[in-house]
Design a protein around this motif. Structure first.
Motif, PDB file in Angstrom:
ATOM      1  N   ASN A   1     -56.527 -15.663 -34.892  1.00 51.44           N
ATOM      2  CA  ASN A   1     -55.238 -16.185 -34.423  1.00 51.44           C
ATOM      3  C   ASN A   1     -55.071 -17.676 -34.681  1.00 51.44           C
ATOM      4  O   ASN A   1     -53.973 -18.123 -35.003  1.00 51.44           O
ATOM      5  CB  ASN A   1     -55.060 -15.875 -32.942  1.00 51.44           C
ATOM      6  CG  ASN A   1     -54.787 -14.409 -32.705  1.00 51.44           C
ATOM      7  OD1 ASN A   1     -54.466 -13.663 -33.631  1.00 51.44           O
ATOM      8  ND2 ASN A   1     -54.913 -13.981 -31.468  1.00 51.44           N
TER       9      ASN A   1
ATOM     10  N   TRP B   1     -51.632 -13.228 -28.635  1.00 45.99           N
ATOM     11  CA  TRP B   1     -50.762 -13.481 -29.788  1.00 45.99           C
ATOM     12  C   TRP B   1     -49.414 -12.846 -29.492  1.00 45.99           C
ATOM     13  O   TRP B   1     -49.386 -11.780 -28.927  1.00 45.99           O
ATOM     14  CB  TRP B   1     -51.382 -12.867 -31.040  1.00 45.99           C
ATOM     15  CG  TRP B   1     -50.588 -13.165 -32.277  1.00 45.99           C
ATOM     16  CD1 TRP B   1     -49.628 -12.378 -32.827  1.00 45.99           C
ATOM     17  CD2 TRP B   1     -50.678 -14.337 -33.063  1.00 45.99           C
ATOM     18  NE1 TRP B   1     -49.115 -12.989 -33.924  1.00 45.99           N
ATOM     19  CE2 TRP B   1     -49.733 -14.207 -34.091  1.00 45.99           C
ATOM     20  CE3 TRP B   1     -51.445 -15.490 -33.002  1.00 45.99           C
ATOM     21  CZ2 TRP B   1     -49.541 -15.177 -35.060  1.00 45.99           C
ATOM     22  CZ3 TRP B   1     -51.261 -16.459 -33.961  1.00 45.99           C
ATOM     23  CH2 TRP B   1     -50.321 -16.299 -34.983  1.00 45.99           C
ATOM     24  N   PRO B   2     -48.297 -13.430 -29.769  1.00 46.25           N
ATOM     25  CA  PRO B   2     -48.022 -14.687 -30.447  1.00 46.25           C
ATOM     26  C   PRO B   2     -47.797 -15.868 -29.502  1.00 46.25           C
ATOM     27  O   PRO B   2     -47.422 -16.945 -29.951  1.00 46.25           O
ATOM     28  CB  PRO B   2     -46.764 -14.375 -31.233  1.00 46.25           C
ATOM     29  CG  PRO B   2     -46.006 -13.433 -30.361  1.00 46.25           C
ATOM     30  CD  PRO B   2     -47.070 -12.599 -29.665  1.00 46.25           C
TER      31      PRO B   2
ATOM     32  N   MET C   1     -49.739 -18.874 -30.616  1.00 46.68           N
ATOM     33  CA  MET C   1     -49.176 -19.619 -31.747  1.00 46.68           C
ATOM     34  C   MET C   1     -48.032 -20.517 -31.301  1.00 46.68           C
ATOM     35  O   MET C   1     -47.958 -21.687 -31.689  1.00 46.68           O
ATOM     36  CB  MET C   1     -48.684 -18.654 -32.822  1.00 46.68           C
ATOM     37  CG  MET C   1     -48.030 -19.351 -34.000  1.00 46.68           C
ATOM     38  SD  MET C   1     -47.695 -18.158 -35.297  1.00 46.68           S
ATOM     39  CE  MET C   1     -46.557 -19.051 -36.307  1.00 46.68           C
TER      40      MET C   1
ATOM     41  N   ILE D   1     -43.028 -15.201 -35.773  1.00 50.87           N
ATOM     42  CA  ILE D   1     -43.756 -14.374 -34.818  1.00 50.87           C
ATOM     43  C   ILE D   1     -43.225 -12.961 -34.697  1.00 50.87           C
ATOM     44  O   ILE D   1     -43.817 -12.127 -34.011  1.00 50.87           O
ATOM     45  CB  ILE D   1     -43.818 -15.018 -33.410  1.00 50.87           C
ATOM     46  CG1 ILE D   1     -42.424 -15.164 -32.794  1.00 50.87           C
ATOM     47  CG2 ILE D   1     -44.580 -16.336 -33.478  1.00 50.87           C
ATOM     48  CD1 ILE D   1     -42.423 -15.652 -31.354  1.00 50.87           C
TER      49      ILE D   1
END
Length: 174
Positions: A3, A79-80, A83, A173
């Motif tokens: 990730n 995730w996401p 991010m 995403i």
């Protein structure tokens, strides 16, 4: 690909190369790393100081890993969300990014991601989905950027780039 690497692909694409815009409060920047941060990182390792213009990608990866991914507790997030949170940590600082996250999940926005925030995040992701939560976190950035411009009109040069970055992040995403 883990990730962190997936998130860093987006970050490096968004940040670009060297720039030194007179209106950018961060000053000289390369690969998203500002000179002041690069100096501190090199000093901690007893390395000679040099212009951020010459930062190597592996140095930027180490800085992003230690100062943003781990410091922001992105490694503890699904995730996401990880991010989106990493990108906010890089763009607005870990403290402010943590407030975005906390507001999006409905906990006190103290800017510190601890057990309460992580527990609430887990609950929100179970109640809806990590993608829904990630989008809510990303959406928290929009009014913040408008507030920055309101407080300091010299930052208006950057608003379109900031908003495009949020939109690109939301597209990445999906």
């Amino acid at each position: 690909m883990n990730n962190l690497n997936r998130a860093l692909d987006f970050v490096f694409e968004s940040e670009g190369g060297y720039c030194n815009d007179k209106n950018d409060h961060g000053g000289a920047t390369n690969l998203g790393i500002i000179q002041r941060e690069y100096d501190a990182w090199r000093k901690e390792r007893d390395l000679p100081l040099r212009s951020v213009r010459y930062i190597e990608k592996d140095e930027a990866i180490k800085i992003y890993t230690d100062e943003y991914w781990l410091a922001g507790k992105c490694d503890k997030m699904p995730w996401p969300v990880s991010m989106v949170h990493l990108d906010a940590c890089i763009n607005s600082g870990v403290h402010q990014a943590s407030k975005f996250l906390q507001r999006a999940i409905g906990v006190a926005a103290d800017g510190i991601v601890g057990p309460n925030t992580l527990g609430a995040l887990e609950g929100c992701c179970k109640a809806s989905s990590a993608l829904v939560v990630a989008n809510r976190v990303a959406d928290q950035r929009v009014p913040f950027y408008h507030m920055l411009v309101e407080k300091d009109p010299t930052q208006e040069d950057f608003i379109d780039g900031w908003l495009n970055r949020v939109n690109n992040l939301k597209q990445a995403i999906v």
